[in-house]
Enzyme design. Structure first.
Site, PDB file in Angstrom:
ATOM      1  N   HIS A 128     -71.457 -46.632  -8.248  1.00  0.00           N
ATOM      2  CA  HIS A 128     -72.574 -47.460  -8.716  1.00  0.00           C
ATOM      3  C   HIS A 128     -72.770 -47.148 -10.200  1.00  0.00           C
ATOM      4  CE1 HIS A 128     -76.604 -49.436  -7.395  1.00  0.00           C
ATOM      5  NE2 HIS A 128     -76.341 -49.728  -8.669  1.00  0.00           N
ATOM      6  N   VAL A 129     -72.232 -48.014 -11.043  1.00  0.00           N
ATOM      7  CA  VAL A 129     -72.274 -47.796 -12.490  1.00  0.00           C
ATOM      8  C   VAL A 129     -73.722 -47.651 -12.962  1.00  0.00           C
ATOM      9  CG1 VAL A 129     -72.267 -50.250 -13.134  1.00  0.00           C
ATOM     10  CG2 VAL A 129     -71.279 -48.575 -14.680  1.00  0.00           C
ATOM     11  N   HIS A 130     -73.954 -46.780 -13.942  1.00  0.00           N
ATOM     12  CA  HIS A 130     -75.281 -46.584 -14.499  1.00  0.00           C
ATOM     13  C   HIS A 130     -75.162 -45.965 -15.884  1.00  0.00           C
ATOM     14  CE1 HIS A 130     -74.132 -43.027 -12.192  1.00  0.00           C
ATOM     15  NE2 HIS A 130     -74.873 -42.316 -13.016  1.00  0.00           N
ATOM     16  N   VAL A 131     -76.194 -46.152 -16.676  1.00  0.00           N
ATOM     17  CA  VAL A 131     -76.227 -45.668 -18.053  1.00  0.00           C
ATOM     18  C   VAL A 131     -77.194 -44.487 -18.128  1.00  0.00           C
ATOM     19  CG1 VAL A 131     -76.777 -46.258 -20.452  1.00  0.00           C
ATOM     20  CG2 VAL A 131     -75.812 -48.004 -18.918  1.00  0.00           C
ATOM     21  N   HIS A 132     -76.725 -43.384 -18.710  1.00  0.00           N
ATOM     22  CA  HIS A 132     -77.588 -42.221 -18.940  1.00  0.00           C
ATOM     23  C   HIS A 132     -78.201 -42.338 -20.333  1.00  0.00           C
ATOM     24  CE1 HIS A 132     -76.312 -39.737 -15.491  1.00  0.00           C
ATOM     25  NE2 HIS A 132     -75.180 -40.404 -15.621  1.00  0.00           N
TER      26      HIS A 132
END
Length: 129
Positions: free
Chosen positions: A115-119
């Protein structure tokens, strides 16, 4: 070699992982206090195991593993929410810098690979190194 060190993350790294996707949070999940803002296609949440204080993540609502699987609308909203997250962190925490990153695959350090996500990680000189 300088490396970010966040020993409080060891509970997550060494612990048993929950079943299912930890980033698939239903919009009606009122028990989840980590979601700070929910847009139409993505949401902003606090990281349960942050690198630094204020570590946020921007996550698409849809369970998507790869950047190239995101729709143009999802990409736009994710970037807009990332920008808004930076503005809020600057106003609230006054960091000396901010790291923004996406870890794709296990070699890149992805803790949640599917599940791609941006930090969005606020940084201060000497914070964790």
């Amino acid at each position: 070699m300088n490396a970010i060190s966040a020993p409080w993350r060891m509970a997550y790294i060494q612990g048993e992982k929950p079943q299912g996707c930890v980033l698939c949070i239903p919009a009606d999940d009122s028990a989840n206090v980590f979601v700070l803002h929910r847009g139409v296609r993505a949401f902003v949440m606090m990281n349960l195991y942050p690198y630094t204080a204020g570590h946020l993540m921007v996550v698409p609502n849809r369970h998507v593993a790869l950047l190239e699987e995101l729709t143009p609308e999802e990409r736009l909203e994710i970037f807009d929410l990332t920008t808004a997250s930076v503005q809020v962190l600057k106003g609230a925490l006054h960091p000396e810098g901010i790291n923004i990153g996406i870890n794709l695959g296990p070699a890149a350090g992805a803790g949640v690979e599917d599940h791609v996500h941006v930090h969005v990680v606020p940084r201060w000189c000497g914070d964790t190194n």
